[in-house]
Every structure is written in structure tokens, then in C-alpha cells.
Motif scaffolding. Structure first.
Motif, PDB file in Angstrom:
ATOM      1  N   ASN A 141       0.946  -1.272  -0.088  1.00 35.82           N
ATOM      2  CA  ASN A 141       0.047   0.041  -0.027  1.00 35.82           C
ATOM      3  C   ASN A 141       0.855   1.236  -0.212  1.00 35.82           C
ATOM      4  OD1 ASN A 141      -1.672   2.056   0.676  1.00 35.82           O
ATOM      5  ND2 ASN A 141      -2.698   1.265   2.255  1.00 35.82           N
ATOM      6  N   THR A 142       0.972   1.985  -1.099  1.00 33.75           N
ATOM      7  CA  THR A 142       1.853   3.005  -1.255  1.00 33.75           C
ATOM      8  C   THR A 142       1.082   4.402  -1.263  1.00 33.75           C
ATOM      9  OG1 THR A 142       1.838   2.953  -3.825  1.00 33.75           O
ATOM     10  CG2 THR A 142       3.672   1.848  -2.697  1.00 33.75           C
ATOM     11  N   ARG A 143      -0.074   4.105  -1.141  1.00 32.07           N
ATOM     12  CA  ARG A 143      -1.142   5.271  -1.221  1.00 32.07           C
ATOM     13  C   ARG A 143      -0.934   6.005   0.209  1.00 32.07           C
ATOM     14  NH1 ARG A 143      -5.899   7.565   0.090  1.00 32.07           N
ATOM     15  NH2 ARG A 143      -6.762   8.641  -1.593  1.00 32.07           N
ATOM     16  N   ALA A 144      -0.744   5.264   1.121  1.00 30.09           N
ATOM     17  CA  ALA A 144      -0.881   5.841   2.625  1.00 30.09           C
ATOM     18  C   ALA A 144       0.029   6.703   2.718  1.00 30.09           C
ATOM     19  CB  ALA A 144      -1.104   4.970   3.757  1.00 30.09           C
ATOM     20  N   ALA A 145       1.420   6.552   2.533  1.00 29.22           N
ATOM     21  CA  ALA A 145       2.520   7.254   2.797  1.00 29.22           C
ATOM     22  C   ALA A 145       2.345   8.763   1.730  1.00 29.22           C
ATOM     23  CB  ALA A 145       3.797   6.531   2.308  1.00 29.22           C
TER      24      ALA A 145
END
Length: 401
Positions: A141-145
Motif C-alpha cells: 500500500n503506497t497510497r498511505a505514505a
């Protein structure tokens, strides 16, 4: 990862990590029969298609965008009205339940009516007895950062804008050779097909136009389309959009393109260099902040470029798989091991538009990202390098709120 098209037209196959992939045989069904059922009354119900990015996000041709449907009793007014969901995934060889959280709502161009498509992101299951709805973000999940970095920039008054140019090839579903290319052969020299018209120069336009309209209907902020330098090669643009929304819209546009191609029975590839000796596929990322758009913005742009130069190698690590096959110093690219920037220079790593130089403010274009890049990683890296590092490239701590 690491997939590519073999150079021989007669031997073109999809390859992942050097292994040939065999998928299901394409089947052309009579779509008019389905339309009769899609026109039936839904009795007030809403179909919600939840879409998520799975852990192995690309097979080299396309992206591992997954989805499943849920029936809602009424149309949601916002993502907060939508329930979380989950799917059965895998982590370190063990089956796990992956929680998917709604993040964006789009209108469904395939079912139409009140039906929606929900863009989600993946989280781990909550700890037993914790009474939490979900655990921390999944590793992929790269969206959170990205969302956190964008929120910080906005809170500090910079309001980052991104505009992303997505290139791709349409492929014959049976041969995986670019659509419209002669069987077992190559077309005429590249260049004559850019923004062209005609049956022999712009194969696949119906697919492209259908995707364009689907994006507009869905609510994706699509900026436009054009044919590229080879037949079957096309581009669409997303944005400009603020913060993480540009990346959300790009992923949704990619999902819609895959769905449209499914209907037309053609394949699509985002491989950085599908055919050797022909132009590759990029995902040029245009970027500006309040400082670059305001008075004295050109000097800020130059300062940004100098910061990007110092972290070039770190950026290339997340700018797309197999990008070294594309960034070779020709076909309007800079070599992958070099960094340059210049006004109007399409062979540079960073192109500063002539208008930005003339007006003294504006945006600039990072031409390094490959077509298969993850926009959450790319936009976050650009943002953090240009805003959250000082001129000595030390991280700038977040201001206490």
C-alpha cells in the motif's frame, strides 16, 4: 515484474521473470444480450464495484487491478457512507484477510445508472481483541505514505499539483504484437503516426475514444488523448489535480482502460520498451507548487531541479521496472545514469516549459518515469525531494501541529 515483449513478431509472448505466461483464451460474447439485463429495474439498489491494487501490481503487460461487487441499499453521499470490505490474500506464503477501505467514488460507465466504482486501499487485519476496524497499511500500500506527504505539503501552504501523461500500446489479443502492425513484420518508420488520422495510421481509435468518454463519465480528471509516434501507441493525460487525487485518478483511468480493452478484445501493455529499436513508453509527471506558480517561481523550479539531481539514483529505484531499457539517451530520453534539465529540452531528465521560463513561473516535467510506474511512489518522491529536503539534502522535519 521485469516483463517484456520478445523482439521477433512471430514469437511475441508475455514474459514474467523469464517465464512464459499462459492466460485464458479470449472469448467474444454477444454483448447485446447482456444489455437487455443491464436495462432492468434495480428496485432502488446500487451496485458498487470495489477496486484495489493487489500486491503484485504488474505482470509486465498490465496491472493487477482486482475488483468485486457489493449491493448497497442506497447511493452513498460520500466514502464515509461506504462499508469497509475484505478479500482473501496472501502474505509470506500464508493466507490472510486483507481489509480494503474506500477512498474515492466514481460513476460506473459500464453499469451506468446509480451504480458506482469505489477505489480502495489495502490494510492488514486488526489485531485480535483490538476492536479496531483494520490494522496498519499492507506493505504494498503506497497510497498511505503518499497521502500523508501530500497532506503535509498542503498544510504548509504549497498545494502541489500533478499532471500525468500515460503512454501505452494496444496489442492484438492473439499475438501480443502491437495493434495494426503487419503480421510478422514492422510498419513504416515511426514519427508519421504522431497525432495522425487514418485507418493505416491510427489503429485502435475506437478503444481510445471509448476509454476517454468512460473516464469523463466516471469523474476521472482526464485532460486529453493523442496518438503517439508508432501505430497502436497512444497517450492519455490525467490532471492537473491536487495532491493524491492525481494518482487516484491515474489508477482509476488504468482500470477503466483495462475494462474497455476487455470489451474490445484487445490487450494493453505499459512495458517501458515493448519493441526494441522503437520508442518506449513513459509516464511523464508534471509538477508545480504554490511557490513555482507564484512570483519568482522560475528560480524555485531551478532549485527544485538541483535537489532532484542529487537524489537521481533514489528516484530511479521507484520510477518503474525495466526502465533502463527505455532511458538510453535517444527517442527523447536522457540516459538512466545521467541527470539533466533544460528549457524546452525533451531529451533532458527534466523539461522546463518555454512558457515557464518566459513568464518566470509555472510547472516542470519529470520525463524519467516509465509507463508502468506507481504514481503514488513517483509523486511522493518528487514532493519529498523538492519540499522536504534542504539544499544540503537533509530531511526537513514535519512542523509540529
Amino acid at each position: 515484474r521485469g516483463a517484456f515483449l520478445l523482439s521477433s513478431p512471430s514469437r511475441t509472448v508475455s514474459s514474467v521473470e523469464g517465464k512464459q505466461c499462459k492466460w485464458a483464451e479470449p472469448v467474444q460474447l454477444e454483448r447485446s444480450l447482456a444489455r437487455e439485463f443491464l436495462e432492468l429495474d434495480q428496485r432502488g439498489k446500487v451496485q458498487a464495484e470495489y477496486v484495489w491494487l493487489d500486491c503484485e501490481y504488474t505482470d509486465g503487460h498490465s496491472f493487477d487491478l482486482c475488483s468485486k461487487s457489493m449491493t448497497l441499499d442506497a447511493a452513498p453521499q460520500s466514502v464515509h457512507d461506504l462499508p469497509n470490505w475484505s478479500y482473501s490474500g496472501e502474505e509470506d506464503g500464508f493466507a490472510v484477510e486483507v481489509v480494503i477501505l474506500p477512498r474515492r467514488i466514481y460513476r460506473d460507465p459500464f453499469r451506468r445508472g446509480p451504480n458506482i466504482i469505489v477505489w480502495t486501499e489495502c490494510f492488514k487485519s486488526p489485531r485480535e481483541g483490538s476492536c479496531e476496524e483494520h490494522g496498519p497499511p499492507q506493505a504494498w500500500n503506497t497510497r498511505a505514505a503518499c497521502a500523508a506527504a501530500m497532506s503535509r505539503a498542503i498544510s504548509e501552504g504549497e498545494e502541489p499539483w500533478f499532471g500525468i501523461e500515460q503512454e501505452y500500446y494496444l496489442l492484438d489479443v492473439h499475438t501480443n504484437w502491437p495493434l495494426g502492425w503487419p503480421s510478422g513484420d514492422f510498419p513504416g518508420p515511426q514519427g508519421a503516426y504522431f497525432c495522425s488520422t487514418g485507418a493505416q495510421k491510427a489503429p485502435g481509435r475506437d478503444v481510445v475514444e471509448s476509454h476517454y468518454r468512460a473516464c469523463l463519465y466516471a469523474g476521472v480528471k482526464i485532460g486529453g488523448i493523442n496518438s503517439e509516434v508508432a501505430p497502436g501507441q497512444w497517450e492519455f493525460q490525467v490532471g492537473p489535480a491536487v495532491g493524491v487525487h492525481a494518482s487516484d485518478d491515474l489508477w482509476m483511468a488504468r482500470y477503466l482502460l483495462q475494462r474497455v480493452c476487455e470489451l474490445f478484445q484487445v490487450n494493453v501493455t505499459f512495458d517501458p520498451k515493448p519493441v526494441p529499436e522503437w520508442a518506449g513508453l513513459g509516464c511523464h509527471t508534471n509538477y508545480s507548487t504554490k511557490s513555482t506558480r507564484g512570483p519568482g517561481g522560475y528560480d524555485v523550479i531551478v532549485r527544485h531541479c538541483e535537489r532532484l539531481k542529487r537524489r537521481h539514483d533514489e528516484h530511479m529505484e521507484v520510477y518503474g521496472d525495466c526502465n533502463e531499457r527505455r532511458l538510453v539517451g535517444n527517442d527523447e530520453t536522457q540516459s538512466i545514469d545521467k541527470f539533466s534539465y533544460g528549457v524546452g529540452d525533451r531529451a533532458a531528465s527534466i523539461r522546463i516549459p518555454v512558457k515557464a521560463a518566459s513568464c518566470g513561473c509555472g510547472y516542470y516535467e519529470d520525463r524519467r518515469p516509465a509507463a508502468n510506474m506507481d504514481p503514488y511512489q513517483v509523486t511522493r518522491m518528487i514532493l519529498e525531494t523538492t519540499l522536504f529536503h534542504d539544499d544540503d539534502m537533509k530531511p526537513v522535519p514535519a512542523a509540529e501541529v
